[in-house]
Design an enzyme around this catalytic site. Structure first.
Site, PDB file in Angstrom:
ATOM      1  N   LYS A  10      35.269  44.351  41.336  1.00 12.54           N
ATOM      2  CA  LYS A  10      36.187  43.458  42.031  1.00 12.54           C
ATOM      3  C   LYS A  10      35.703  43.259  43.465  1.00 12.54           C
ATOM      4  O   LYS A  10      35.269  44.211  44.121  1.00 12.54           O
ATOM      5  CB  LYS A  10      37.593  44.062  42.025  1.00 12.54           C
ATOM      6  CG  LYS A  10      38.653  43.240  42.761  1.00 12.54           C
ATOM      7  CD  LYS A  10      39.999  43.956  42.708  1.00 12.54           C
ATOM      8  CE  LYS A  10      41.083  43.204  43.466  1.00 12.54           C
ATOM      9  NZ  LYS A  10      42.386  43.909  43.409  1.00 12.54           N
TER      10      LYS A  10
ATOM     11  N   SER B  30      45.900  41.082  41.826  1.00 21.58           N
ATOM     12  CA  SER B  30      44.731  40.472  42.439  1.00 21.58           C
ATOM     13  C   SER B  30      43.428  40.751  41.711  1.00 21.58           C
ATOM     14  O   SER B  30      42.375  40.256  42.120  1.00 21.58           O
ATOM     15  CB  SER B  30      44.619  40.961  43.889  1.00 21.58           C
ATOM     16  OG  SER B  30      44.476  42.373  43.934  1.00 21.58           O
TER      17      SER B  30
ATOM     18  N   SER C  20      48.507  45.004  41.048  1.00 20.13           N
ATOM     19  CA  SER C  20      47.319  44.159  40.938  1.00 20.13           C
ATOM     20  C   SER C  20      46.321  44.560  39.860  1.00 20.13           C
ATOM     21  O   SER C  20      45.356  43.841  39.618  1.00 20.13           O
ATOM     22  CB  SER C  20      46.593  44.085  42.285  1.00 20.13           C
ATOM     23  OG  SER C  20      47.357  43.342  43.203  1.00 20.13           O
TER      24      SER C  20
END
Length: 491
Positions: free
Chosen positions: A85, A161, A185
Site C-alpha cells: 500500500k 483506504s 481501512s
C-alpha cells in the site's frame, strides 16, 4: 511466461505458491513473472499506481540463486509476489505519494520496519497500490491517481483506504497485499471486495523507524488476503517490536499460523445487528449475514447471545475528528518540508483541507481531551463485553457503497465522520479500543456483491481460530468477482 500457467496461479494462495517454489515446481522469478502478467491484464482496475518490476526481479533472482527456497531454510511465504500500500509501507528508493498531489514526486528514504520484515520473509515486492489522500477516506478515489475499480462491480467502491490492495487481491493479481487501518481501512475494503481483512490489536507491529504509533494508537498495519492461513502467516511476519517502542502487544503463545491449524475452544459470543452510531437504515442483507454467522457459530459449539457494548457516539466521533485534524496538520507540515514551500490549494483535496485547517486551530486542551475520551470509551466498551470473549457485528451497515460518498467534504471534520460512521458502524470501535477485529466474506447482497461480517476480540489468535473454523464451514474461496483475471487474460 505461459499465460495459461500465470492465470492458473491466480487461484493459489500465498502459502500455496510458496510451497510450489519450495518443492521446485516453480521459481520465485516465475511466480513474479506470472503476477506481472496478471497485473497487466487487470490494469483497468487502477489498483497499482507504481510499478517496481525491476526491483522485484532483482529480489526474485537473488532468492533463486541463493537456493533458500529449496533447502528448507525459507519461511512459509518466501518467493511470493507481494504489493505494498502506498501509505504506511515505505520502501526506500520507491515512490511514496500517499495519494496526495503535494507528494506526487516524493520518494521514501527509509523502509518501514514492517516492510523490512516482509522482505526478510522472502516476499517479493513489485508494486505500490492506490490509496486515498493520507488514507483519510474509506473509499479509494484520489484525484492524483483516479479511482480504483472494485472487481465485483464498477458501480461501487472497493473501499479504502487500502482499496488498491484489496482490488488487486480480489482480482487474483496477487494472493496478498499490505494495508493499514485507522477507522476500518483494512476491514472496509475486505468487506467491499470479498476478502479476509484483519486489523491486529494495538502494538502488534512496530511503526519504526519514524513513528511510535499512528493517530494516537488508532492505526494498525497488516494485509488483505483471500485465505485465513495467509492472514495468519503474514501476521507472524510483522509481529514484534523494536527497542524503544512506546509499547507493544504481548507475544503470542504460539505462531498465529499454528493457531489456525486446529478448532478453537468454545467461545462466548455477543452479537449485535445494530449500529453504535446514528444511522437511517441497516441493509437487511447485512443483518441476515450477521445472524446467519451467529447460527453457524452456535452449530460449531459456541455460545451466542444477542446484545452489544454501548459507547457515547458523540464522544467517539468528536475524538476521532480531533485526532485526524491534528494528524492532517502534521502531514501538511511534512508536505511543506518536501515541497520547500506552502502547498497550493489544488495540491490537497477539499476534504483534506477541512481537516488541515481545523487542525491548525485545534488547541492542546482539545487534543488532550480527545485522547482522554478514547481511553474512557475503551473502558466503557470493555465493561460492556464482560462475560464474553468475542463481539460479532457487521463490518459495513450496507453493501459496498457507491463512489463519491465517503470522500466528500461536509463542512467540518465531525460532519465528515458522521457520514462515514453511518456507513461503517462498528469498525472505528476496534481502532478506538485497540481490540483486534477481522472481516470475513460471509454474506452477499441481493445482487451478489460481498458482505463482510466482523468479529472483535482483545487478541488476534481468538479471531483467527474462529475465522479458520468459519472458513472451513462456509468456504468462500470458490466465489470469484466478474473482474477476476480469467484464463484468456481479460479482467
Amino acid at each position: 511466461m505461459d499465460s495459461k500457467f500465470a492465470f492458473e496461479l491466480a487461484g493459489v494462495d500465498a502459502i500455496g505458491q510458496a510451497r510450489l517454489a519450495a518443492a521446485g515446481d516453480v521459481t520465485a522469478t516465475e511466480l513474479l513473472d506470472a503476477a506481472i502478467v496478471r497485473l497487466e491484464a487487470a490494469r483497468t482496475l487502477n489498483a497499482v499506481i507504481a510499478d517496481l518490476f525491476d526491483r522485484g526481479r532483482t529480489q526474485a533472482t537473488a532468492l533463486d540463486a541463493s537456493g533458500v527456497l529449496r533447502n528448507g531454510q525459507a519461511g512459509p511465504l518466501a518467493g511470493v509476489p507481494f504489493l505494498l500500500k502506498d501509505l504506511g509501507a515505505a520502501l526506500a528508493g520507491a515512490p511514496e505519494a500517499m495519494g496526495s498531489r503535494a507528494l506526487r514526486d516524493h520518494v521514501a528514504t527509509d523502509s518501514a520496519w514492517t516492510v523490512q520484515r516482509y522482505l526478510e520473509a522472502g516476499l517479493v515486492v513489485f508494486g505500490k497500490t492506490n490509496t486515498p489522500e493520507w488514507g483519510n477516506h474509506c473509499t479509494t478515489e484520489p484525484v492524483l491517481f483516479g479511482p480504483t475499480a472494485n472487481p465485483w462491480s464498477s458501480s461501487v467502491t472497493p473501499g479504502g483506504s487500502s482499496g488498491g490492495s484489496a482490488a488487486a487481491v480480489a482480482a487474483g493479481v496477487v494472493p496478498a497485499a499490505s494495508g493499514g487501518d485507522g477507522t476500518g481501512s483494512i476491514r472496509v475494503p475486505a468487506s467491499c471486495c470479498g476478502l479476509v481483512g484483519l486489523k491486529p490489536r494495538r502494538g502488534r507491529a512496530s511503526f519504526a523507524p519514524d513513528g511510535g504509533h499512528g493517530l494516537e494508537g488508532l492505526v494498525n498495519n497488516h494485509a488483505l488476503t483471500r485465505t485465513v492461513r495467509d492472514c495468519a502467516a503474514l501476521l507472524d511476519v510483522i509481529a514484534g517490536s523494536v527497542t524503544g517502542d512506546p509499547y507493544s502487544a504481548p507475544a503470542p503463545d504460539e505462531p498465529f499460523l499454528q493457531a489456525v491449524s486446529r478448532d478453537p475452544q468454545p467461545r462466548r459470543v455477543l452479537m449485535s445487528t445494530s449500529s453504535p452510531f446514528p444511522t437511517e437504515r441497516i441493509d437487511p442483507a447485512v443483518v441476515a449475514a450477521v445472524e446467519q454467522t451467529g447460527r453457524l457459530l452456535e452449530s460449531l459449539g459456541h455460545q451466542v447471545q444477542a446484545g452489544g457494548p454501548s459507547i457515547e457516539p458523540d464522544a467517539v466521533a468528536d475524538a476521532v475528528a480531533v485526532l485526524h485534524n491534528v494528524s492532517n496538520a502534521q502531514l501538511h507540515a511534512f508536505a511543506t518540508g518536501h515541497l520547500g514551500r506552502e502547498p497550493l490549494d489544488d495540491e490537497f483535496e477539499p476534504s483534506t483541507w477541512v481537516m488541515i485547517r481545523e487542525g491548525f486551530t485545534t488547541t492542546g486542551m482539545a487534543y488532550a481531551d480527545a485522547i482522554a475520551a478514547v481511553h474512557a470509551q475503551t473502558r466503557r466498551f470493555a465493561a460492556g463485553m464482560a462475560g464474553h470473549d468475542v463481539l460479532l457485528v457487521p463490518t459495513l451497515l450496507t453493501g459496498p457503497p457507491p463512489y463519491a460518498l465517503l470522500n466528500q467534504p461536509r463542512g467540518t471534520t465531525r460532519a465528515f465522520f458522521d457520514v462515514e460512521f453511518a456507513t461503517t458502524g462498528w469498525t472505528a470501535l476496534a481502532n478506538v479500543t485497540g481490540w483486534a477485529a477481522i472481516s470475513l466474506p460471509l454474506g452477499t447482497t441481493d445482487d451478489g456483491l460481498p458482505i463482510g461480517v466482523q468479529l472483535m476480540a482483545p487478541d488476534e489468535a481468538v479471531l483467527l481460530g474462529l475465522a479458520a473454523q468459519l472458513e472451513q464451514a462456509a468456504p468462500w474461496a470458490a466465489r470469484k468477482p466478474a473482474g477476476w483475471v480469467a484464463n484468456d487474460g481479460t479482467p
